[in-house]
Design an enzyme around this catalytic site. Structure first.
Site, PDB file in Angstrom:
ATOM      1  CG  HIS A  33      -1.960  -1.044   1.005  1.00  0.00           C
ATOM      2  ND1 HIS A  33      -2.356  -1.830   1.940  1.00  0.00           N
ATOM      3  CD2 HIS A  33      -2.540  -1.445  -0.074  1.00  0.00           C
ATOM      4  CE1 HIS A  33      -3.159  -2.775   1.707  1.00  0.00           C
ATOM      5  NE2 HIS A  33      -3.377  -2.582   0.407  1.00  0.00           N
ATOM      6  CD  GLU A  35      -0.464   0.182   4.489  1.00  0.00           C
ATOM      7  OE1 GLU A  35       0.325  -0.727   4.267  1.00  0.00           O
ATOM      8  OE2 GLU A  35      -1.630   0.146   4.525  1.00  0.00           O
ATOM      9  NE  ARG A  46      -6.343   0.284   0.510  1.00  0.00           N
ATOM     10  CZ  ARG A  46      -6.268  -0.514   1.563  1.00  0.00           C
ATOM     11  NH1 ARG A  46      -5.370   0.161   2.624  1.00  0.00           N
ATOM     12  NH2 ARG A  46      -6.458  -1.736   1.634  1.00  0.00           N
ATOM     13  CG  ASN A 104      -2.955  -7.260   1.178  1.00  0.00           C
ATOM     14  OD1 ASN A 104      -2.559  -8.354   0.803  1.00  0.00           O
ATOM     15  ND2 ASN A 104      -3.262  -7.152   2.468  1.00  0.00           N
ATOM     16  CG  HIS A 109       0.386  -4.231   5.008  1.00  0.00           C
ATOM     17  ND1 HIS A 109      -0.332  -3.743   3.963  1.00  0.00           N
ATOM     18  CD2 HIS A 109       0.941  -5.484   4.320  1.00  0.00           C
ATOM     19  CE1 HIS A 109      -0.635  -4.585   2.721  1.00  0.00           C
ATOM     20  NE2 HIS A 109       0.170  -5.767   3.071  1.00  0.00           N
ATOM     21  CD  GLU A 142      -1.931  -3.789   8.992  1.00  0.00           C
ATOM     22  OE1 GLU A 142      -1.531  -2.630   8.697  1.00  0.00           O
ATOM     23  OE2 GLU A 142      -2.515  -4.237   8.133  1.00  0.00           O
TER      24      GLU A 142
HETATM   25 ZN   LIG Z   1      -1.374  -2.016   4.062  1.00  0.00          ZN
END
Ligand SMILES: [Zn+2]
Length: 466
Positions: free
Chosen positions: A225, A228, A283, A300, A353, A427
């Site tokens: 993404h 990020e 994104r 994703n 991520h 994450e």
């Molecule tokens: Zn992500």
């Protein structure tokens, strides 16, 4: 045009300039007329000073869909959602104005007893606050001035204009780094290309490990993404740590002797470039979609794992657009083909991520649990405990669907269903204070603590080869 003394009066995009991306307000009618602008002085965001020096920069066409040219300030809200009534209210809100969902990824993924983070444009903030207030929705303003937050993200004290592990590097810099780090460490790193992106950028993969035959491997990717930014920063950090500590630190030495890491520093290169040049909050990929001007697919959501069945959108305009078919994106194909071709050696799949501080494992496309659920749970528990030892950063962990939200087409589920038993989505920081605009000063602590978790998983995998 005359001489411009102060760049702050104008909107200029400086994609590959020495001062990095930079955009301020400029009347649109002026933008269309000139391609280049000579600046006699400009603000250096990193050094925070005005530099008196001639600099000719390209002027990019402004795209009104985009949002780096804030006239005033966007805000990021966090709403506390208790029940279905609250969820319908947020659906109502989202249907009448543009909302950029930060967590979860879309309005359709909001669950009861959760919090929802989203960005709204400056001109909508008053009406959004009115709506939330009138309907008794509890909320706080996470970021009251996104514009100043965006400026503050470049707070690293490192002064270099070139590559730095403690700064966010643009793609041009990362691409050059992949070549340099491989050239300088021929006994540990080799670089290959595994495909090209929609816009023709080369997708590089670094193989990190001592040469040997039939070595097991761990595949790790970053930058799915685009916005990020901490994710590509981590992949670069990991490679640096591998090189720096091999032969000095027993665990890393053992890892690189016994296995290979495949590190993919940026998967969604087109999107990443776009976040530097045009829209920091982008994104998806940058591929075009038939029948619409909306651009991009969510990588994703594009893998062949329950594809587009839940937590993904069929609409090309949605942030969670699953694509026209599973693996419709060249970037997805490149990753999937490489993994398919190396299935016999790849023992773990790690995808990085941000944000929310979570360590997730399958499944996300359904509430079912993976066969080795207990093992994955124990492994995740140990990894996040290890991570927390450095700075006390608290992670939650569990199967994707129940821990964060259901989302089909994710790479971790796909990799798991290919037979890779250890498949995790990280994450990284933070939990919403800065969200996607994590300051550079947090790169080092974030990467150092994440290293501990990655090394924990690696040790486990080495002891449980299959
Ligand atoms: Zn992500």
């Amino acid at each position: 045009m005359g001489h411009i003394q102060d760049v702050s009066e104008f909107a200029v995009s400086l994609p590959n300039s020495p001062i990095g991306p930079h955009r301020t307000d400029l009347a649109p009618e002026v933008l269309g007329e000139i391609d280049f602008l000579t600046l006699h002085s400009y603000q250096d965001n990193n050094a925070r000073k005005t530099i008196n020096q001639d600099l000719t920069v390209p002027i990019c066409n402004q795209n009104t869909e985009n949002t780096l040219d804030y006239k005033s300030s966007d805000k990021v809200f966090r709403v506390h959602v208790e029940d279905e009534n609250h969820i319908s209210l947020l659906h109502e809100l989202a249907s009448t104005r543009q909302m950029d969902f930060w967590k979860p990824d879309s309005v359709t993924q909001i669950k009861p007893h959760s919090t929802v983070d989203f960005r709204v444009k400056a001109e909508d903030t008053v009406s959004v606050e009115d709506f939330l207030g009138q309907n008794g929705l509890r909320y706080e303003v996470l970021i009251s001035n996104l514009r100043s937050m965006l400026e503050a993200q470049f707070d690293s004290r490192v002064r270099t204009t070139g590559h730095s592990y403690e700064k966010y590097n643009n793609w041009e810099t990362i691409e050059a780094w992949t070549e340099q780090v491989a050239t300088e460490n021929p006994d540990l790193i080799s670089r290959s290309a595994i495909g090209t992106t929609f816009l023709g950028n080369t997708i590089y993969l670094l193989k990190v490990g001592k040469p040997g035959s039939n070595k097991p491997a761990i595949f790790m990717d970053c930058g799915f993404h685009a916005r990020e930014w901490i994710s590509p920063a981590f992949c670069q950090w990991f490679v640096r740590e591998a090189v720096r500590t091999y032969g000095r630190e027993i665990h890393m030495t053992e890892f690189l002797d016994k296995l290979d890491f495949y590190v993919l520093p940026v998967v969604n290169i087109d999107g990443y470039i776009y976040t530097w040049t045009t829209n920091r909050m982008w994104r998806k990929t940058r591929s075009t979609n038939a029948g619409t001007t909306c651009t991009g697919t969510d990588l994703n959501r594009n893998f062949d794992a329950g594809w587009c069945s839940i937590g993904a959108s069929n609409s090309p305009c949605a942030e969670t657009y699953c694509g026209s078919a599973a693996e419709s994106e060249k970037e997805t194909k490149a990753v999937a083909n490489f993994i398919r071709n190396h299935l016999s050696s790849i023992k773990a799949y790690l995808t990085i991520h941000s944000y929310s501080q979570m360590m997730l494992y399958p499944y996300s496309y359904a509430y079912k649990l993976p066969k080795n659920n207990v093992e994955l749970n124990t492994l995740a528990k140990g990894a996040v405990k290890e991570l927390a030892t450095l700075h006390g950063t608290a992670y939650t962990y569990g199967p994707g669907a129940s821990t964060i939200y259901p989302a089909a087409g994710g790479s971790d589920d796909w990799a798991y269903d290919q037979g890779i038993k250890y498949s995790f989505t990280f994450e990284l920081r933070d939990k919403g204070r800065y969200g996607f605009v994590l300051p550079e000063s947090q790169i080092q602590p974030t990467c150092e603590e994440t290293m501990l978790a990655i090394k924990y998983v690696t040790s486990y995998v080495l002891e449980h080869l299959y």
